[in-house]
Design a protein around this motif. Structure first.
Motif, short mmCIF file in Angstrom:
data_model
loop_
_atom_site.label_atom_id
_atom_site.label_comp_id
_atom_site.label_asym_id
_atom_site.label_seq_id
_atom_site.Cartn_x
_atom_site.Cartn_y
_atom_site.Cartn_z
N ASP A 1 1.27 -1.15 -0.25
CA ASP A 1 -0.04 -0.30 -0.55
C ASP A 1 1.26 1.10 -0.24
O ASP A 1 1.89 1.15 0.57
CB ASP A 1 -0.86 0.10 1.22
CG ASP A 1 -1.47 0.66 1.32
OD1 ASP A 1 -1.44 2.03 2.45
OD2 ASP A 1 -2.37 1.66 0.70
N GLY A 2 0.17 2.64 -1.15
CA GLY A 2 1.35 3.53 -0.94
C GLY A 2 2.64 3.61 -1.58
O GLY A 2 3.77 3.79 -2.08
N SER B 1 2.57 4.28 -4.78
CA SER B 1 3.29 5.35 -5.71
C SER B 1 4.35 6.78 -4.68
O SER B 1 5.73 7.17 -5.01
CB SER B 1 2.22 6.45 -6.03
OG SER B 1 1.32 6.70 -4.52
N TRP C 1 -1.10 14.41 6.09
CA TRP C 1 -0.95 13.55 4.77
C TRP C 1 -0.20 12.79 4.04
O TRP C 1 0.57 13.85 3.68
CB TRP C 1 -1.99 13.90 3.45
CG TRP C 1 -2.93 13.70 2.71
CD1 TRP C 1 -1.86 13.42 1.34
CD2 TRP C 1 -3.72 12.68 2.84
NE1 TRP C 1 -2.54 13.17 0.45
CE2 TRP C 1 -4.20 12.13 1.60
CE3 TRP C 1 -4.71 11.91 3.78
CZ2 TRP C 1 -4.97 11.23 1.40
CZ3 TRP C 1 -5.62 11.02 3.43
CH2 TRP C 1 -5.45 10.18 2.36
N MET D 1 -2.06 4.82 3.21
CA MET D 1 -2.67 4.94 4.52
C MET D 1 -2.51 4.15 5.87
O MET D 1 -2.73 4.30 7.05
CB MET D 1 -4.20 3.93 3.37
CG MET D 1 -5.36 3.48 4.47
SD MET D 1 -6.19 2.26 4.43
CE MET D 1 -7.71 3.26 5.42
N TYR E 1 -10.82 9.37 3.57
CA TYR E 1 -10.45 9.31 2.55
C TYR E 1 -12.48 9.77 1.71
O TYR E 1 -12.70 8.39 1.70
CB TYR E 1 -10.12 7.93 1.68
CG TYR E 1 -9.53 9.03 -0.01
CD1 TYR E 1 -8.20 8.88 0.41
CD2 TYR E 1 -10.73 9.59 -0.76
CE1 TYR E 1 -7.50 9.51 -0.98
CE2 TYR E 1 -9.54 9.82 -1.96
CZ TYR E 1 -8.38 9.30 -1.79
OH TYR E 1 -8.05 10.53 -3.00
P1 AFP Z 1 -1.45 3.98 -4.22
O1 AFP Z 1 -0.90 2.36 -3.44
O2 AFP Z 1 -0.94 3.60 -5.88
O3 AFP Z 1 0.26 4.37 -3.69
O4 AFP Z 1 -2.24 4.23 -3.04
C1 AFP Z 1 -2.71 4.70 -1.88
C2 AFP Z 1 -3.68 4.68 -1.46
O5 AFP Z 1 -4.36 3.63 -2.06
C3 AFP Z 1 -3.92 5.09 0.19
O6 AFP Z 1 -2.67 4.38 1.30
C4 AFP Z 1 -3.52 6.43 0.32
O7 AFP Z 1 -4.71 6.85 1.40
C5 AFP Z 1 -4.37 7.26 -0.82
O8 AFP Z 1 -4.06 6.36 -1.87
C6 AFP Z 1 -3.70 8.10 -0.78
O9 AFP Z 1 -4.85 8.70 -2.12
P2 AFP Z 1 -3.83 10.06 -3.06
O10 AFP Z 1 -2.90 9.76 -3.60
O11 AFP Z 1 -5.82 10.73 -3.65
O12 AFP Z 1 -3.98 11.98 -1.97
#
Ligand code: AFP
Length: 338
Positions: free
Chosen positions: A115-116, A118, A241, A245, A261
């Protein structure tokens, strides 16, 4: 205090009748797999694991190399573990059956392997989130429909956050507990037992860049937090932020806070951003077991009857007073609209 290892803790939970042997062995397998994911993420550029994999997942999102690597590590470890009937992942459209050459178990495992992701290329904390359900007794080849059980039926939930230290946070429905990976001996050691999230908080987490797309009750609630001391709340609130997550929720599990969210005009057709089965439900179980609250803005997340393996929902979770206030504003607005 004598250090308590994860294995010892699991034996204590078995002796207390909170879990059975198969579930405790399943958690050991998941924890061991997450240690391997921690090693892979820790290598970064030196391990050639950064950047895009060049493929998309079932949600149409570009996969990171580490999304694919983490998914494979969890699948492989749980295939031979013998404690599962099947597993499901954010990275796969359909559930993964256990190969016939391996013994099968009575549990279903759902996970978001990284998770996260990106954030991985910019070296911000990421994590693995998991949820364990019971496989219906008369089912030998579980399909997606057999996973569609409400969050209240979870037997276990947890996340591992890969940050400055690697932490496992876990619940079996008898409190929420934290384990820190002792990198010298390579094992998770209990660092906090029976975590409590303060009911009140002065810290909120939301992606503010979506503000103009939010529903009116969310605009009102966040507007009041931003007005702080000069507004109806009569005190200031701070914002955080991370956009991971796991990292945002771990901050709340550690010092309180509230995470949102919400539904917004951009994602309304999808029902939300975060996934119910392997993000919202496990985090809701962990937070509730630590004295917090978790809703969709309208109902308790863990009472949502799932309709799809990759279903998305709005998420409000953390310190109970703020989750209840934001949820009340949404219910009042819905009632006013009749
Ligand atoms: P990724 O796994 O694509 O990085 O997404 C992370 C997520 O699912 C969660 O971990 C975050 O809370 C949320 O997306 C972030 O969303 P935003 O990009 O809209 O800030």
């Amino acid at each position: 205090m004598k250090p308590v290892s994860l294995i010892q803790f699991l034996i204590e939970e078995r002796r207390a009748g909170h879990i059975n042997t198969e579930l405790s062995l399943l958690i050991e397998v998941v924890a061991r797999a997450c240690k391997r994911i921690g090693v892979a993420t820790g290598k970064g550029a030196l391990g050639g694991v950064l950047g895009a994999a060049g493929t998309d997942n079932v949600q149409g999102e570009a996969q990171k190399k580490l999304d694919v690597i983490s998914n494979e590590i969890l699948l492989e470890a749980n295939a031979w573990g013998g404690h599962l009937a099947a597993c499901a992942s954010e990275e796969m459209e359909d559930p993964q059956p256990i190969p016939d050459m391996y013994p099968k178990g009575q549990h279903l495992l759902l996970f978001d392997p990284l998770d996260g992701s990106s954030n991985i290329d910019v070296n911000i904390s990421v994590g693995t989130i998991f949820s364990v359900l019971r496989c219906p007794d008369d089912v030998t080849e579980p399909k997606a429909e057999h996973f569609l059980q409400p969050g209240t039926t979870q037997l276990a939930a947890g996340y591992v956050v890969y940050g400055p230290s690697t932490l496992l946070v876990l619940t079996f429905g008898h409190g929420t507990h934290e384990f820190t990976l002792d990198r010298e001996i390579g094992s998770f050691t209990l660092s906090r037992r029976d975590i409590r999230i303060p009911e009140q908080t002065g810290e909120f987490a939301i992606n503010m860049s979506n503000q103009r797309h939010w529903e009116a009750p969310m605009q009102r609630y966040i507007g009041e937090l931003l007005a702080g001391n000069d507004g109806p709340r009569g005190r200031d609130f701070n914002m955080r932020w991370v956009a991971s997550m796991v990292a945002d929720v771990h901050r709340i599990v550690t010092r309180g806070g509230v995470f949102f969210y919400p539904l917004d005009a951009k994602i309304k057709s999808k029902g939300g951003k975060l996934r119910l089965m392997y993000e919202a439900n496990p985090m809701a179980f962990i937070v509730e077991q630590a004295g917090g609250a978790a809703t969709t803005g309208r109902e308790r997340i863990m009472e949502v009857q799932p309709t799809g393996l990759h279903q998305r929902v709005p998420v409000f979770l953390g310190s109970s007073q703020e989750v209840e206030q934001a949820t009340r504003y949404h219910r009042e607005a819905d009632n006013a609209q009749g």
